[in-house]
Design a protein around this motif. Structure first.
Motif, PDB file in Angstrom:
ATOM      1  N   PHE A 111      12.304  31.238  57.708  1.00 22.81           N
ATOM      2  CA  PHE A 111      12.861  31.179  59.058  1.00 22.81           C
ATOM      3  C   PHE A 111      11.831  30.626  60.042  1.00 22.81           C
ATOM      4  O   PHE A 111      10.675  31.025  60.048  1.00 22.81           O
ATOM      5  CB  PHE A 111      13.318  32.566  59.510  1.00 22.81           C
ATOM      6  CG  PHE A 111      13.894  32.587  60.894  1.00 22.81           C
ATOM      7  CD1 PHE A 111      15.184  32.153  61.137  1.00 22.81           C
ATOM      8  CD2 PHE A 111      13.135  33.025  61.967  1.00 22.81           C
ATOM      9  CE1 PHE A 111      15.716  32.162  62.412  1.00 22.81           C
ATOM     10  CE2 PHE A 111      13.657  33.044  63.249  1.00 22.81           C
ATOM     11  CZ  PHE A 111      14.949  32.607  63.463  1.00 22.81           C
ATOM     12  N   LYS A 112      12.268  29.695  60.878  1.00 23.78           N
ATOM     13  CA  LYS A 112      11.392  29.102  61.887  1.00 23.78           C
ATOM     14  C   LYS A 112      11.933  29.437  63.273  1.00 23.78           C
ATOM     15  O   LYS A 112      13.030  28.995  63.620  1.00 23.78           O
ATOM     16  CB  LYS A 112      11.334  27.589  61.703  1.00 23.78           C
ATOM     17  CG  LYS A 112      10.413  26.899  62.667  1.00 23.78           C
ATOM     18  CD  LYS A 112      10.375  25.411  62.382  1.00 23.78           C
ATOM     19  CE  LYS A 112       9.674  24.693  63.490  1.00 23.78           C
ATOM     20  NZ  LYS A 112       9.801  23.247  63.361  1.00 23.78           N
ATOM     21  N   PRO A 113      11.186  30.219  64.038  1.00 15.43           N
ATOM     22  CA  PRO A 113      11.637  30.521  65.406  1.00 15.43           C
ATOM     23  C   PRO A 113      11.791  29.238  66.210  1.00 15.43           C
ATOM     24  O   PRO A 113      11.017  28.294  66.047  1.00 15.43           O
ATOM     25  CB  PRO A 113      10.503  31.384  65.972  1.00 15.43           C
ATOM     26  CG  PRO A 113       9.787  31.913  64.775  1.00 15.43           C
ATOM     27  CD  PRO A 113       9.932  30.859  63.713  1.00 15.43           C
ATOM     28  N   ARG A 114      12.781  29.193  67.066  1.00 19.04           N
ATOM     29  CA  ARG A 114      13.036  27.994  67.873  1.00 19.04           C
ATOM     30  C   ARG A 114      11.886  27.640  68.795  1.00 19.04           C
ATOM     31  O   ARG A 114      11.720  26.493  69.159  1.00 19.04           O
ATOM     32  CB  ARG A 114      14.311  28.177  68.686  1.00 19.04           C
ATOM     33  CG  ARG A 114      15.525  28.162  67.810  1.00 19.04           C
ATOM     34  CD  ARG A 114      16.789  28.173  68.623  1.00 19.04           C
ATOM     35  NE  ARG A 114      17.902  28.209  67.692  1.00 19.04           N
ATOM     36  CZ  ARG A 114      19.120  28.472  68.020  1.00 19.04           C
ATOM     37  NH1 ARG A 114      19.418  28.724  69.276  1.00 19.04           N
ATOM     38  NH2 ARG A 114      20.070  28.494  67.120  1.00 19.04           N
ATOM     39  N   VAL A 115      11.094  28.640  69.187  1.00 17.22           N
ATOM     40  CA  VAL A 115       9.982  28.357  70.096  1.00 17.22           C
ATOM     41  C   VAL A 115       8.833  27.655  69.390  1.00 17.22           C
ATOM     42  O   VAL A 115       7.924  27.166  70.048  1.00 17.22           O
ATOM     43  CB  VAL A 115       9.464  29.653  70.778  1.00 17.22           C
ATOM     44  CG1 VAL A 115      10.543  30.267  71.638  1.00 17.22           C
ATOM     45  CG2 VAL A 115       8.956  30.642  69.754  1.00 17.22           C
ATOM     46  N   MET A 116       8.867  27.596  68.063  1.00 22.26           N
ATOM     47  CA  MET A 116       7.796  26.967  67.286  1.00 22.26           C
ATOM     48  C   MET A 116       8.202  25.562  66.863  1.00 22.26           C
ATOM     49  O   MET A 116       9.194  25.384  66.174  1.00 22.26           O
ATOM     50  CB  MET A 116       7.507  27.767  66.017  1.00 22.26           C
ATOM     51  CG  MET A 116       6.934  29.105  66.233  1.00 22.26           C
ATOM     52  SD  MET A 116       5.188  28.940  66.608  1.00 22.26           S
ATOM     53  CE  MET A 116       4.865  30.589  67.159  1.00 22.26           C
ATOM     54  N   ARG A 117       7.442  24.586  67.283  1.00 27.22           N
ATOM     55  CA  ARG A 117       7.688  23.222  66.799  1.00 27.22           C
ATOM     56  C   ARG A 117       7.043  23.031  65.436  1.00 27.22           C
ATOM     57  O   ARG A 117       7.621  22.427  64.552  1.00 27.22           O
ATOM     58  CB  ARG A 117       7.130  22.201  67.781  1.00 27.22           C
ATOM     59  CG  ARG A 117       7.883  22.179  69.074  1.00 27.22           C
ATOM     60  CD  ARG A 117       7.295  21.124  69.925  1.00 27.22           C
ATOM     61  NE  ARG A 117       8.364  20.204  70.287  1.00 27.22           N
ATOM     62  CZ  ARG A 117       8.260  19.338  71.246  1.00 27.22           C
ATOM     63  NH1 ARG A 117       7.133  19.231  71.904  1.00 27.22           N
ATOM     64  NH2 ARG A 117       9.263  18.555  71.532  1.00 27.22           N
ATOM     65  N   VAL A 118       5.818  23.517  65.314  1.00 31.92           N
ATOM     66  CA  VAL A 118       5.075  23.395  64.065  1.00 31.92           C
ATOM     67  C   VAL A 118       4.566  24.774  63.675  1.00 31.92           C
ATOM     68  O   VAL A 118       3.930  25.454  64.480  1.00 31.92           O
ATOM     69  CB  VAL A 118       3.869  22.426  64.230  1.00 31.92           C
ATOM     70  CG1 VAL A 118       3.049  22.371  62.960  1.00 31.92           C
ATOM     71  CG2 VAL A 118       4.352  21.046  64.632  1.00 31.92           C
ATOM     72  N   VAL A 119       4.842  25.197  62.449  1.00 30.08           N
ATOM     73  CA  VAL A 119       4.328  26.472  61.934  1.00 30.08           C
ATOM     74  C   VAL A 119       3.057  26.170  61.161  1.00 30.08           C
ATOM     75  O   VAL A 119       3.066  25.412  60.196  1.00 30.08           O
ATOM     76  CB  VAL A 119       5.369  27.166  61.031  1.00 30.08           C
ATOM     77  CG1 VAL A 119       4.765  28.411  60.397  1.00 30.08           C
ATOM     78  CG2 VAL A 119       6.619  27.515  61.821  1.00 30.08           C
ATOM     79  N   ARG A 120       1.946  26.770  61.603  1.00 29.63           N
ATOM     80  CA  ARG A 120       0.660  26.563  60.932  1.00 29.63           C
ATOM     81  C   ARG A 120       0.415  27.621  59.883  1.00 29.63           C
ATOM     82  O   ARG A 120      -0.181  27.336  58.842  1.00 29.63           O
ATOM     83  CB  ARG A 120      -0.465  26.579  61.952  1.00 29.63           C
ATOM     84  CG  ARG A 120      -0.344  25.427  62.948  1.00 29.63           C
ATOM     85  CD  ARG A 120      -1.400  25.471  63.992  1.00 29.63           C
ATOM     86  NE  ARG A 120      -2.680  25.153  63.365  1.00 29.63           N
ATOM     87  CZ  ARG A 120      -3.847  25.369  63.946  1.00 29.63           C
ATOM     88  NH1 ARG A 120      -3.896  25.897  65.138  1.00 29.63           N
ATOM     89  NH2 ARG A 120      -4.962  25.060  63.336  1.00 29.63           N
ATOM     90  N   GLN A 121       0.835  28.840  60.155  1.00 29.03           N
ATOM     91  CA  GLN A 121       0.602  29.938  59.227  1.00 29.03           C
ATOM     92  C   GLN A 121       1.657  31.002  59.431  1.00 29.03           C
ATOM     93  O   GLN A 121       2.170  31.177  60.526  1.00 29.03           O
ATOM     94  CB  GLN A 121      -0.788  30.550  59.454  1.00 29.03           C
ATOM     95  CG  GLN A 121      -1.103  31.689  58.512  1.00 29.03           C
ATOM     96  CD  GLN A 121      -2.539  32.148  58.652  1.00 29.03           C
ATOM     97  OE1 GLN A 121      -3.453  31.352  58.668  1.00 29.03           O
ATOM     98  NE2 GLN A 121      -2.732  33.442  58.759  1.00 29.03           N
TER      99      GLN A 121
ATOM    100  N   THR B 298       0.538  26.270  69.558  1.00 30.13           N
ATOM    101  CA  THR B 298       0.232  26.759  70.904  1.00 30.13           C
ATOM    102  C   THR B 298       0.383  28.262  71.060  1.00 30.13           C
ATOM    103  O   THR B 298       0.292  28.773  72.163  1.00 30.13           O
ATOM    104  CB  THR B 298       1.149  26.070  71.937  1.00 30.13           C
ATOM    105  OG1 THR B 298       2.512  26.352  71.599  1.00 30.13           O
ATOM    106  CG2 THR B 298       0.924  24.576  71.961  1.00 30.13           C
ATOM    107  N   GLY B 299       0.647  28.989  69.974  1.00 32.06           N
ATOM    108  CA  GLY B 299       0.801  30.427  70.108  1.00 32.06           C
ATOM    109  C   GLY B 299       1.364  31.055  68.855  1.00 32.06           C
ATOM    110  O   GLY B 299       1.355  30.454  67.776  1.00 32.06           O
ATOM    111  N   GLU B 300       1.857  32.258  69.021  1.00 34.29           N
ATOM    112  CA  GLU B 300       2.401  33.002  67.891  1.00 34.29           C
ATOM    113  C   GLU B 300       3.697  33.677  68.290  1.00 34.29           C
ATOM    114  O   GLU B 300       3.983  33.864  69.471  1.00 34.29           O
ATOM    115  CB  GLU B 300       1.394  34.035  67.392  1.00 34.29           C
ATOM    116  CG  GLU B 300       1.010  35.050  68.449  1.00 34.29           C
ATOM    117  CD  GLU B 300      -0.150  35.920  68.021  1.00 34.29           C
ATOM    118  OE1 GLU B 300      -0.166  37.085  68.446  1.00 34.29           O
ATOM    119  OE2 GLU B 300      -1.038  35.460  67.296  1.00 34.29           O
ATOM    120  N   ASP B 301       4.472  34.037  67.295  1.00 35.10           N
ATOM    121  CA  ASP B 301       5.736  34.730  67.524  1.00 35.10           C
ATOM    122  C   ASP B 301       5.920  35.723  66.395  1.00 35.10           C
ATOM    123  O   ASP B 301       5.404  35.528  65.285  1.00 35.10           O
ATOM    124  CB  ASP B 301       6.894  33.729  67.552  1.00 35.10           C
ATOM    125  CG  ASP B 301       8.125  34.268  68.255  1.00 35.10           C
ATOM    126  OD1 ASP B 301       8.024  35.298  68.952  1.00 35.10           O
ATOM    127  OD2 ASP B 301       9.197  33.668  68.115  1.00 35.10           O
TER     128      ASP B 301
END
Length: 97
Positions: free
Chosen positions: A42-52, A71-74
């Motif tokens: 699952f990829k949160p909509r606020v994340m464009r790129v998931v690094r980890q 730019t952050g975490e969720d």
């Protein structure tokens, strides 16, 4: 209800906290499999790129997931739940018609 109906819920943690997705699955074993897949993918909509992604299994079932982006975490929670009642607006059992 005669037959157990299991669901997988994806809930965003924090402000605002809300249910992001639901998956009607049917059997408990299938719900556990879907929950594990959702926790990994699952990829949160606020994340464009998931690094980890850090996936924690909860003792009562389901997962807590921390997703780190550029730019952050969720955080989100994946829960396996059983539907135990289907009620109308007055609290009466809804029968299949």
């Amino acid at each position: 209800m005669d037959v157990s109906e299991w669901w997988v819920l994806v809930e965003r943690i924090g402000e605002p906290c809300k249910v992001l997705e639901t998956h009607g699955v049917g059997a408990r074993e299938a719900a556990d499999e879907v929950a594990a897949r959702v926790a990994r993918e699952f990829k949160p909509r606020v994340m464009r790129v998931v690094r980890q992604r850090l996936v924690y299994r909860r003792p009562e079932g389901g997962y807590l997931v921390r997703v780190e982006g550029m730019t952050g975490e969720d955080y989100f929670r994946v829960s396996v739940v059983e539907l135990v009642a289907r009620l109308d607006g007055k609290g009466n059992a809804v029968t299949s018609a």
